[in-house]
Structure formats: C-alpha cells, structure tokens
Design an enzyme around this catalytic site. Structure first.
Site, PDB file in Angstrom:
ATOM      1  N   ASP A 108      11.258  26.378  19.545  1.00 23.89           N
ATOM      2  CA  ASP A 108      12.454  26.793  19.526  1.00 23.89           C
ATOM      3  C   ASP A 108      13.308  25.325  19.905  1.00 23.89           C
ATOM      4  O   ASP A 108      13.304  24.565  20.302  1.00 23.89           O
ATOM      5  CB  ASP A 108      12.351  27.079  21.549  1.00 23.89           C
ATOM      6  CG  ASP A 108      13.299  28.173  22.149  1.00 23.89           C
ATOM      7  OD1 ASP A 108      14.296  27.961  22.223  1.00 23.89           O
ATOM      8  OD2 ASP A 108      12.779  29.286  23.014  1.00 23.89           O
ATOM      9  N   ILE A 109      15.215  25.576  19.976  1.00 24.05           N
ATOM     10  CA  ILE A 109      15.986  25.018  19.373  1.00 24.05           C
ATOM     11  C   ILE A 109      16.958  24.493  20.991  1.00 24.05           C
ATOM     12  O   ILE A 109      16.634  23.308  21.428  1.00 24.05           O
ATOM     13  CB  ILE A 109      17.106  25.605  18.815  1.00 24.05           C
ATOM     14  CG1 ILE A 109      18.086  24.457  18.740  1.00 24.05           C
ATOM     15  CG2 ILE A 109      18.158  26.288  19.590  1.00 24.05           C
ATOM     16  CD1 ILE A 109      18.789  24.610  17.191  1.00 24.05           C
ATOM     17  N   GLN A 166      16.072  39.292  27.510  1.00 25.85           N
ATOM     18  CA  GLN A 166      15.575  38.844  26.317  1.00 25.85           C
ATOM     19  C   GLN A 166      17.989  38.474  25.277  1.00 25.85           C
ATOM     20  O   GLN A 166      18.592  39.448  25.966  1.00 25.85           O
ATOM     21  CB  GLN A 166      15.338  40.194  25.830  1.00 25.85           C
ATOM     22  CG  GLN A 166      15.178  40.341  24.105  1.00 25.85           C
ATOM     23  CD  GLN A 166      14.612  41.383  23.623  1.00 25.85           C
ATOM     24  OE1 GLN A 166      15.011  42.312  23.587  1.00 25.85           O
ATOM     25  NE2 GLN A 166      14.246  41.351  21.796  1.00 25.85           N
ATOM     26  N   HIS A 203       9.550  38.371  19.439  1.00 21.47           N
ATOM     27  CA  HIS A 203       9.299  37.308  19.370  1.00 21.47           C
ATOM     28  C   HIS A 203       8.578  36.802  21.038  1.00 21.47           C
ATOM     29  O   HIS A 203       8.955  37.232  22.055  1.00 21.47           O
ATOM     30  CB  HIS A 203      10.548  36.145  19.488  1.00 21.47           C
ATOM     31  CG  HIS A 203      11.540  36.109  20.325  1.00 21.47           C
ATOM     32  ND1 HIS A 203      12.314  36.587  20.257  1.00 21.47           N
ATOM     33  CD2 HIS A 203      11.742  35.921  21.608  1.00 21.47           C
ATOM     34  CE1 HIS A 203      13.441  37.058  21.307  1.00 21.47           C
ATOM     35  NE2 HIS A 203      12.913  36.263  21.781  1.00 21.47           N
ATOM     36  N   HIS A 263       6.775  33.931  23.068  1.00 24.69           N
ATOM     37  CA  HIS A 263       7.124  32.166  23.460  1.00 24.69           C
ATOM     38  C   HIS A 263       5.601  31.867  23.838  1.00 24.69           C
ATOM     39  O   HIS A 263       5.524  32.047  24.649  1.00 24.69           O
ATOM     40  CB  HIS A 263       8.202  32.446  24.590  1.00 24.69           C
ATOM     41  CG  HIS A 263       9.805  32.956  24.513  1.00 24.69           C
ATOM     42  ND1 HIS A 263      10.616  32.016  24.451  1.00 24.69           N
ATOM     43  CD2 HIS A 263       9.574  34.026  24.731  1.00 24.69           C
ATOM     44  CE1 HIS A 263      11.312  33.146  24.379  1.00 24.69           C
ATOM     45  NE2 HIS A 263      11.175  34.023  24.507  1.00 24.69           N
TER      46      HIS A 263
HETATM   47  P1  5GP Z   1      14.811  35.137  23.933  1.00 25.60           P
HETATM   48  O1  5GP Z   1      15.662  34.997  25.485  1.00 25.60           O
HETATM   49  O2  5GP Z   1      15.522  36.115  23.252  1.00 25.60           O
HETATM   50  O3  5GP Z   1      13.164  36.249  25.054  1.00 25.60           O
HETATM   51  O4  5GP Z   1      14.860  34.012  24.080  1.00 25.60           O
HETATM   52  C1  5GP Z   1      15.121  33.442  22.881  1.00 25.60           C
HETATM   53  C2  5GP Z   1      14.510  32.429  22.625  1.00 25.60           C
HETATM   54  O5  5GP Z   1      15.904  32.431  21.040  1.00 25.60           O
HETATM   55  C3  5GP Z   1      15.369  31.230  23.483  1.00 25.60           C
HETATM   56  O6  5GP Z   1      14.816  30.255  24.018  1.00 25.60           O
HETATM   57  C4  5GP Z   1      16.307  30.313  22.516  1.00 25.60           C
HETATM   58  O7  5GP Z   1      16.123  29.396  23.288  1.00 25.60           O
HETATM   59  C5  5GP Z   1      15.885  30.543  21.458  1.00 25.60           C
HETATM   60  N1  5GP Z   1      16.705  30.616  20.295  1.00 25.60           N
HETATM   61  C6  5GP Z   1      18.042  31.010  19.967  1.00 25.60           C
HETATM   62  N2  5GP Z   1      19.351  30.526  19.304  1.00 25.60           N
HETATM   63  C7  5GP Z   1      17.889  29.861  18.571  1.00 25.60           C
HETATM   64  C8  5GP Z   1      18.190  29.147  16.801  1.00 25.60           C
HETATM   65  O8  5GP Z   1      19.376  29.012  17.235  1.00 25.60           O
HETATM   66  N3  5GP Z   1      17.357  28.295  16.559  1.00 25.60           N
HETATM   67  C9  5GP Z   1      16.133  28.211  17.440  1.00 25.60           C
HETATM   68  N4  5GP Z   1      15.128  27.642  16.701  1.00 25.60           N
HETATM   69  N5  5GP Z   1      15.704  29.112  18.312  1.00 25.60           N
HETATM   70  C10 5GP Z   1      16.814  30.079  19.533  1.00 25.60           C
END
Ligand code: 5GP
Length: 145
Positions: free
Chosen positions: A39-40, A102, A108, A110
């Site tokens: 995760d970035i 999200q 995805h 985590h």
């Molecule tokens: P969500 O909010 O959808 O559950 O999580 C999305 C996750 O993707 C977040 O933890 C965020 O840090 C990660 N993320 C967002 N953009 C990127 C990216 O360009 N590369 C990577 N490796 N992770 C990302």
C-alpha cells in the site's frame, strides 16, 4: 481478467491499471487469480493489499473462486509479514462502499501489521518508495521459502 465486465465497474480505477501493467507498484506476490502489493499510503509499516484478477467493485461482486484465492494469498502474505516484521498482530480489513470509506473501487483486502489501537490514518501519508521496495522484496522472499 477473464471475467465479464461488471456494470458498475470502472476499468480505469488505479488497481485495474496495475493489473493491465499501466502503472508501477511494489509486488509482493502474484498468481493466476490474485495480486498482492505494498500500500502506497500505509496505515502501519508493512501494509499490503491483495486484489483479485476479477472485475469486482466490492465483496458483493466477488465470485467464490476469487474469494477463496484472495484468502489463500492473504494467508501466505500474513505468514510472511509475521516473519519479516516480527509481530504477531495483523489486521485484516476490507471496506465496502464510499460510506464505509472505500476509495478504490476494485475489491481489495488490507493486511496491516498493527494493533487496532495503534492504526494510522487511512490513505493519507505516502511512504518512502525505497522502503516499500525493500519490504516487498523481503516479503516475496519469505513467501518463497
Ligand atoms: P480503500 O479506501 O479503497 O479501502 O483502500 C484503498 C487503498 O489503496 C488505500 O489504503 C490507499 O493507500 C491505497 N492506494 C491508493 N492509491 C494507490 C496507488 O496508486 N498505489 C498503491 N500501491 N496503493 C494505493
């Protein structure tokens, strides 16, 4: 991805672009049904995301074979995180819908080496790319052994 396109799935989301090889990422593990990468904007050191190679927006869309594959990959990644980061506590988290927080609309999981009481903020602070690359290498090596 071999699956039919979901009506509500945006093929230009950031994880879809990763699966198409259009943007870089720090790969931890890949097989025919899943991809795991760093995760970035990690909520703790060693935060990994696992995605299915299926066009699923969230859990509602995830097909059983891909759900199984994601969890099998998660078990591998978690074992590697415990070994590499020498900590027992790994949070498994997954957000469904913007109301839940999200932000990327390709399903995805985590996996975050942390305690729920120490967890950092969600998707806020960019990690150092060299550190992410090193962690990905260590995790990949641990999975291979
Ligand atoms: P969500 O909010 O959808 O559950 O999580 C999305 C996750 O993707 C977040 O933890 C965020 O840090 C990660 N993320 C967002 N953009 C990127 C990216 O360009 N590369 C990577 N490796 N992770 C990302």
């Amino acid at each position: 991805m071999s699956q039919e396109k979901q009506a509500n799935y945006d093929d230009n989301n950031i994880f879809a672009k990763m699966l198409k090889g259009e943007i870089p990422y720090h790969k931890v593990y890949e097989d025919d049904k899943t991809l795991a990468f760093m995760d970035i904007m990690p909520q703790a050191k060693g935060h990994v995301l696992i995605i299915p190679k299926q066009q699923a927006v969230d859990l509602a869309d995830l097909e059983p074979e891909f759900a199984t594959a994601v969890l099998m990959t998660a078990k591998k990644v978690m074992a590697a995180q415990r070994q590499v980061f020498e900590r027992e506590g790994i949070i498994q988290m997954q957000l469904n819908g913007s109301e839940a927080g999200q932000t990327v609309f390709h399903y995805h999981l985590h996996l975050i080496p942390s305690s729920i009481h120490e967890l950092g903020r969600h998707a806020v602070t960019q990690a150092d790319q060299t550190e992410l690359a090193n962690m990905a290498k260590q995790l990949t090596a641990a999975i291979a052994t």
